[in-house]
Design a protein around this motif. Structure first.
Motif, PDB file in Angstrom:
ATOM      1  N   UNK A 103      -0.810   5.759  10.508  1.00  0.00           N
ATOM      2  CA  UNK A 103      -1.156   5.381   9.133  1.00  0.00           C
ATOM      3  C   UNK A 103      -1.495   3.901   9.070  1.00  0.00           C
ATOM      4  N   UNK A 104      -2.560   3.521   9.733  1.00  0.00           N
ATOM      5  CA  UNK A 104      -2.956   2.122   9.776  1.00  0.00           C
ATOM      6  C   UNK A 104      -3.314   1.627   8.377  1.00  0.00           C
ATOM      7  N   UNK A 105      -2.921   0.415   8.097  1.00  0.00           N
ATOM      8  CA  UNK A 105      -3.214  -0.173   6.804  1.00  0.00           C
ATOM      9  C   UNK A 105      -2.137   0.092   5.773  1.00  0.00           C
ATOM     10  N   UNK A 106      -1.238   1.020   6.076  1.00  0.00           N
ATOM     11  CA  UNK A 106      -0.150   1.303   5.145  1.00  0.00           C
ATOM     12  C   UNK A 106       0.898   0.197   5.223  1.00  0.00           C
ATOM     13  N   UNK A 107       1.316  -0.285   4.069  1.00  0.00           N
ATOM     14  CA  UNK A 107       2.318  -1.349   4.043  1.00  0.00           C
ATOM     15  C   UNK A 107       3.652  -0.819   4.556  1.00  0.00           C
ATOM     16  N   UNK A 108       4.466  -1.678   5.169  1.00  0.00           N
ATOM     17  CA  UNK A 108       5.796  -1.248   5.608  1.00  0.00           C
ATOM     18  C   UNK A 108       6.604  -0.713   4.442  1.00  0.00           C
ATOM     19  N   UNK A 109       7.550   0.158   4.736  1.00  0.00           N
ATOM     20  CA  UNK A 109       8.419   0.694   3.699  1.00  0.00           C
ATOM     21  C   UNK A 109       9.406  -0.377   3.258  1.00  0.00           C
ATOM     22  N   UNK A 110       9.875  -0.268   2.051  1.00  0.00           N
ATOM     23  CA  UNK A 110      10.944  -1.143   1.599  1.00  0.00           C
ATOM     24  C   UNK A 110      12.286  -0.556   2.035  1.00  0.00           C
TER      25      UNK A 110
END
Length: 222
Positions: A190-197
């Motif tokens: 999932x490139x471009x997906x921000x890291x999870x909080x």
């Protein structure tokens, strides 16, 4: 071991240069190999995989960046897939967390890296996921670097829970490992997906993973 690559994209077509194959495990002929050069070649390969992807890894680029001869590469690894596999073997993609005292917190700690962007080594591994569907060497490399260590980590967390007095059924431990593996590979692709909080990781553990270990916590079927 279950692979979840069939529903993940990122296939890539790779053109490789045919080189003489040597018997697996055979020592390369000639003088002893330089450990320093081997490390340099692996580092270059890792950089190319992480920054440009599997499709850009070839002997010409590795030799040029490392300022080495192509013969030196093929004395060590008969194919680029073998080099990529070796590069993955030098890194740790899954770390077993310290015992927190509870399965919930152990799982949150296991997934804590998901709150950060992919590391160089993770990006390198991610670049191989699509191609590994069709290449046994790459698939073996991902097995060794990710799949097996993740399964071992899940088993360790289950053993801790058993030591606390709650034995998890083997089929539930296996299912937990399979789901985590699929999620881990999905994260890589999932490139471009921000890291999870941190909160998202906690919700994932509480709403998805823990019910796997305890069927009574799952939503009843209709």
């Amino acid at each position: 071991m279950l692979w979840s690559l069939h529903f993940l994209g990122n296939d890539c077509t790779v053109t490789t240069t045919d080189v003489p194959q040597r018997t697996s495990g055979a020592r390369p002929p000639g003088r002893p190999l330089s450990t320093e050069l081997s490390g340099q070649l692996v580092a270059v390969a890792m950089d190319i995989l992480a920054d440009e992807g599997w499709g850009r890894l070839n002997s010409d680029r590795v030799a040029a960046r490392a300022r080495a001869g192509k013969a030196g590469i093929y004395r060590r690894w008969p194919t680029m897939a073998a080099l990529a596999r070796h590069a993955l073997s030098t890194t740790t993609l899954v770390a077993v967390p310290e015992d927190t005292g509870s399965l919930t917190d152990d799982l949150c700690a296991l997934l804590r890296p998901w709150t950060h962007a992919l590391t160089r080594e993770e990006r390198a591994a991610a670049s191989l996921v699509g191609a590994a569907r069709h290449d046994e060497e790459l698939r073996a490399g991902l097995d060794e670097a990710l799949v097996h260590p993740l399964a071992a980590a899940v088993r360790e967390l289950a053993d801790r829970e058993a030591a606390r007095g709650r034995e998890l059924p083997d089929e539930r431990v296996a299912l937990l490992g399979q789901v985590l593996q699929a999620l881990w590979l999905q994260r890589y692709t999932s490139f471009g997906t921000a890291p999870m909080t941190t909160a998202q990781v906690e919700h994932l553990v509480g709403d998805v993973l823990l019910p796997i270990t305890d069927p009574e916590r799952a939503t009843p079927r209709r």
